[in-house]
Structures are given as structure tokens and as C-alpha cells.
Scaffold this motif. Structure first.
Motif, PDB file in Angstrom:
ATOM      1  N   HIS A 186       0.825  -1.209   0.000  1.00 20.26           N
ATOM      2  CA  HIS A 186       0.000   0.000   0.000  1.00 20.26           C
ATOM      3  C   HIS A 186       0.862   1.264   0.000  1.00 20.26           C
ATOM      4  N   HIS A 187       1.914   1.280   0.813  1.00 19.03           N
ATOM      5  CA  HIS A 187       2.771   2.459   0.903  1.00 19.03           C
ATOM      6  C   HIS A 187       3.745   2.557  -0.270  1.00 19.03           C
ATOM      7  N   ALA A 188       4.079   1.414  -0.872  1.00 15.10           N
ATOM      8  CA  ALA A 188       4.990   1.434  -2.022  1.00 15.10           C
ATOM      9  C   ALA A 188       4.322   1.995  -3.269  1.00 15.10           C
ATOM     10  N   GLU A 189       3.004   1.900  -3.361  1.00 14.34           N
ATOM     11  CA  GLU A 189       2.232   2.403  -4.500  1.00 14.34           C
ATOM     12  C   GLU A 189       2.785   1.911  -5.841  1.00 14.34           C
ATOM     13  N   PRO A 190       2.890   0.591  -6.032  1.00 12.84           N
ATOM     14  CA  PRO A 190       3.460   0.109  -7.294  1.00 12.84           C
ATOM     15  C   PRO A 190       2.564   0.329  -8.503  1.00 12.84           C
ATOM     16  N   PHE A 191       1.243   0.383  -8.273  1.00 14.94           N
ATOM     17  CA  PHE A 191       0.301   0.530  -9.379  1.00 14.94           C
ATOM     18  C   PHE A 191      -0.718   1.621  -9.036  1.00 14.94           C
ATOM     19  N   LEU A 192      -0.964   2.496  -9.978  1.00 13.71           N
ATOM     20  CA  LEU A 192      -1.897   3.600  -9.776  1.00 13.71           C
ATOM     21  C   LEU A 192      -3.320   3.174 -10.137  1.00 13.71           C
ATOM     22  N   PRO A 193      -4.314   3.784  -9.508  1.00 15.88           N
ATOM     23  CA  PRO A 193      -5.698   3.413  -9.819  1.00 15.88           C
ATOM     24  C   PRO A 193      -6.033   3.500 -11.303  1.00 15.88           C
ATOM     25  N   LYS A 194      -5.491   4.506 -11.995  1.00 18.89           N
ATOM     26  CA  LYS A 194      -5.823   4.681 -13.410  1.00 18.89           C
ATOM     27  C   LYS A 194      -5.243   3.567 -14.279  1.00 18.89           C
ATOM     28  N   GLN A 195      -4.281   2.808 -13.764  1.00 17.29           N
ATOM     29  CA  GLN A 195      -3.698   1.706 -14.531  1.00 17.29           C
ATOM     30  C   GLN A 195      -4.534   0.440 -14.464  1.00 17.29           C
ATOM     31  N   THR A 277       5.581 -10.180  -2.510  1.00 20.22           N
ATOM     32  CA  THR A 277       5.108  -9.338  -1.412  1.00 20.22           C
ATOM     33  C   THR A 277       5.741  -9.684  -0.071  1.00 20.22           C
ATOM     34  N   ALA A 278       6.589 -10.709  -0.003  1.00 20.94           N
ATOM     35  CA  ALA A 278       7.155 -11.135   1.274  1.00 20.94           C
ATOM     36  C   ALA A 278       7.867  -9.985   1.974  1.00 20.94           C
ATOM     37  N   LYS A 279       7.754  -9.953   3.304  1.00 23.12           N
ATOM     38  CA  LYS A 279       8.334  -8.831   4.038  1.00 23.12           C
ATOM     39  C   LYS A 279       9.850  -8.809   3.919  1.00 23.12           C
ATOM     40  N   GLU A 280      10.455  -9.957   3.577  1.00 23.74           N
ATOM     41  CA  GLU A 280      11.909  -9.967   3.368  1.00 23.74           C
ATOM     42  C   GLU A 280      12.314  -9.207   2.114  1.00 23.74           C
ATOM     43  N   GLU A 281      11.350  -9.040   1.189  1.00 21.92           N
ATOM     44  CA  GLU A 281      11.627  -8.324  -0.057  1.00 21.92           C
ATOM     45  C   GLU A 281      11.439  -6.830   0.202  1.00 21.92           C
ATOM     46  N   ALA A 282      12.509  -6.168   0.598  1.00 23.15           N
ATOM     47  CA  ALA A 282      12.414  -4.781   1.053  1.00 23.15           C
ATOM     48  C   ALA A 282      11.830  -3.858  -0.004  1.00 23.15           C
ATOM     49  N   GLU A 283      12.189  -4.091  -1.275  1.00 22.16           N
ATOM     50  CA  GLU A 283      11.728  -3.189  -2.330  1.00 22.16           C
ATOM     51  C   GLU A 283      10.622  -3.805  -3.183  1.00 22.16           C
ATOM     52  N   HIS A 284      10.073  -4.921  -2.748  1.00 23.74           N
ATOM     53  CA  HIS A 284       9.002  -5.573  -3.491  1.00 23.74           C
ATOM     54  C   HIS A 284       9.342  -5.686  -4.973  1.00 23.74           C
ATOM     55  N   PRO A 285      10.324  -6.495  -5.340  1.00 30.60           N
ATOM     56  CA  PRO A 285      10.758  -6.547  -6.739  1.00 30.60           C
ATOM     57  C   PRO A 285       9.650  -6.995  -7.676  1.00 30.60           C
ATOM     58  N   LYS A 286       9.589  -6.347  -8.806  1.00 32.52           N
ATOM     59  CA  LYS A 286       8.637  -6.686  -9.851  1.00 32.52           C
ATOM     60  C   LYS A 286       9.445  -7.273 -11.002  1.00 32.52           C
ATOM     61  N   GLU A 287       9.314  -8.554 -11.227  1.00 32.96           N
ATOM     62  CA  GLU A 287      10.071  -9.210 -12.277  1.00 32.96           C
ATOM     63  C   GLU A 287       9.197  -9.350 -13.511  1.00 32.96           C
ATOM     64  N   ALA A 288       9.404  -8.469 -14.466  1.00 33.40           N
ATOM     65  CA  ALA A 288       8.627  -8.474 -15.700  1.00 33.40           C
ATOM     66  C   ALA A 288       9.403  -9.194 -16.788  1.00 33.40           C
ATOM     67  N   PHE A 289       8.688  -9.879 -17.659  1.00 29.45           N
ATOM     68  CA  PHE A 289       9.328 -10.569 -18.774  1.00 29.45           C
ATOM     69  C   PHE A 289       8.383 -10.559 -19.965  1.00 29.45           C
TER      70      PHE A 289
END
Length: 316
Positions: A186-195, A277-289
Motif C-alpha cells: 500500500h505504501h509502495a504504490e506500485p500501481f496507480l488506480p488509473k492503470q 510481497t514477502a516482508k523480506e523483499e524490502a523493495e518488493h521486486p517486480k520481475e517483468a518478462f
């Protein structure tokens, strides 16, 4: 056929309402009007889910006595496919394709024999987080904005309470764990509502008389991006299975694999994304391919081979 007159909610249960108003789990007693609305919604849900393949609802127009649906309209609505797909020929990726590839014998016991899986606290925790995220993004899709921190915490509590009532063995620690993950996203805001185009989006297609089906966690930018949430980073070989799951969803979502040629490859604008989303993943990596159109026919051929093996009973 479900017949209801909107001005007359005639499907309320007096017994159900009395139980709602005195339930200690609800804290303060409910007003009779609210209890009646809740009970009516519950009973209508039960009525609607009795339909196996087709549900037709009729009603009365506001202020008039004639049916909202005429007999002619109802008759036009009633149709059946010429070649329906039997339930035994429906295949999802996780519960069918990946399960069979992992162990055909296990697939036989779980899917053909219907033996129950061993309860797993880890699985319940994953379901917990996924349901919280589903509610979170449905909120954003419906209201076009982020929920507040308080609303997020309320979602987490509602999901936990529901799972506990359903028999899950979730603990307070699990609740804390899920809350940390959801709040971090929620605080990282990876995706915006308009997306956001869809949340828990169901997709399917028919391939050689087999129904392939799936549910996408999050759909962005009119389908240009598919997101699947994972609560923990897996071993390397399992990560490739996760990627195949997203490739499967891409094939279901798009007809590109049937209509487009290599010279008209649109995959440059399409992405598949694993979001941890694991709490160990500090930056919440997004692996796109990417998943080029030219690779999809071979991928679907592999899916078809797995389905054929299942239907031929190759469970040794």
C-alpha cells in the motif's frame, strides 16, 4: 428462473432475521431493517447459486405491473451451446497443468480420486494475503483512488475473521504477517488506480474441445500487463513454473497466438509480471518478462500435450 418484485422483498426469513439480531458475534444488535436486508441478500445469493449453467431473473418494473421480461424475451435468452464442454474437460494451470507435470500420480489422487490435500498453514497464509490484495485492488478499481490506512487494516481484519470462521488455523502472528505485507505494498504504490483494468479477472478459451481457464490477480493498462502476486520467493525451478502460469494467462487473455504473425508481433507492449510481497523483499521486486507471439504456439502445444496425457490416463 428467479422471480422477484423489486418493491416487495418477499424472500426474507423471519428465523434468519431473529438470529442476526441476537448474534453476539456482531457486537451491538442490528436494527430490524438492516438485518432484513442482510438476510434477504443471503437468501438471494443462495437462490442465484443454485443455477448450474443458466440463470434468468425476472422482476417488475418500478411503478408498473407488467413483467420486466416478456415470455418472448425469456425464450430468446434460453439457448445451449451445440457442443458444450463437459466439466471433466476443463483445465486450469495451477490445479491441473502444473500439478500433473509435478507428479502425474499425485494428480490422479487429488483430481481424479478427489482426495483432500493436507491442511497447510503456509497455504492459508498465502490465501490470506491474496484475498486482502484482491479486496485492496477491487476498492481501487471501484472508487478510482487508494484506500486509507484504516480501510486497509479493516480489509485485513475482515478477511482474517472470515477465514477463521471457515475453519482456517490462522493465528495472530499470521494476521500481523499479512498486515505487514499489505501495508508495505500500500505504501509502495506500485500501481496507480488509473492503470487498473481488472482484479481477480477470470479468463478462458477453448483449445481443441478443451476449456482452458484461469484467474488473473491484477490486469493493468487494458490487458497490456498481467500481474501475479507471490507471497514468497521460490526455488529457481518453481519460479519458471510461475512464469509459465503467466504465459498461460497471456494465451487465454489474448487471441494474438491465433491471429497474428511474427511480422506483427505486439509483445513489445505486453508484459507479464511476478510481484513478490514477502516482508523480506524490502523493495518488493517486480520481475517483468516478455512472451513474444512467435513463442506462443509452441507453448500451447506443450499445454495440449499435457492435457492429452491427462485424458489418456497416463498417471503412472
Amino acid at each position: 428462473f428467479l422471480v422477484e418484485s423489486a418493491p416487495r422483498p418477499a424472500f426474507s426469513s423471519r428465523n434468519g432475521i431473529s438470529r442476526l439480531t441476537r448474534s453476539p458475534a456482531l457486537g451491538e444488535p442490528l436494527a430490524a431493517g438492516i438485518a432484513e436486508q442482510m438476510d434477504h441478500a443471503r437468501l438471494m445469493y443462495t437462490a442465484r447459486t443454485r443455477a448450474k449453467s443458466l440463470l434468468i431473473e425476472t422482476g417488475v418494473r418500478y411503478g408498473r405491473d407488467d413483467p420486466a421480461l416478456s415470455a418472448k424475451t425469456v425464450q430468446a435468452c434460453v439457448f445451449f451451446p451445440a457442443d458444450p464442454v463437459p466439466p471433466s474437460h476443463r483445465y486450469a494451470f495451477t490445479s491441473d497443468i502444473a500439478c500433473y507435470r509435478r507428479c502425474p500420480r499425485q494428480y490422479y489422487f487429488l483430481r481424479k480420486m478427489g482426495l483432500p490435500t493436507k491442511p497447510s498453514r503456509a497455504a492459508d497464509r498465502g490465501t490470506f494475503v491474496h484475498e486482502c490484495l484482491a479486496r485492496y485492488y477491487r476498492f481501487m478499481l471501484a472508487y478510482g483512488k487508494k484506500p486509507t490506512d484504516e480501510e486497509v487494516l479493516s480489509m485485513v481484519q475482515l478477511v482474517r475473521d472470515g477465514m477463521v470462521r471457515a475453519g482456517s488455523a490462522l493465528t495472530e502472528e499470521d494476521g500481523k504477517h499479512a498486515k505487514e505485507q499489505v501495508l508495505a505494498l500500500h505504501h509502495a504504490e506500485p500501481f496507480l488506480p488509473k492503470q487498473i483494468t481488472g482484479s481477480e479477472q477470470e479468463v478462458h478459451t477453448v483449445l481443441d474441445h478443451h476449456l482452458l481457464e484461469g484467474k488473473i490477480d491484477l490486469l493493468l493498462e487494458q490487458g497490456k500487463c498481467i500481474v501475479d502476486f507471490k507471497t514468497a520467493r521460490p526455488a529457481q525451478e518453481q519460479e519458471e513454473v510461475y512464469r509459465d502460469q503467466l504465459r498461460f494467462y497471456r494465451c487465454l487473455l489474448s487471441s494474438a497466438w491465433r491471429e497474428e504473425t511474427q511480422n506483427e508481433d505486439t509483445s513489445e507492449t505486453e508484459r507479464q509480471m511476478l510481484y513478490y510481497t514477502a516482508k523480506e523483499e524490502a523493495e518488493h521486486p517486480k520481475e517483468a518478462f516478455s512472451f513474444p507471439v512467435r513463442e506462443r504456439e509452441a507453448f500451447l502445444q506443450g499445454i495440449q500435450e499435457t492435457v492429452t496425457a491427462i485424458e489418456q490416463g497416463a498417471f503412472s
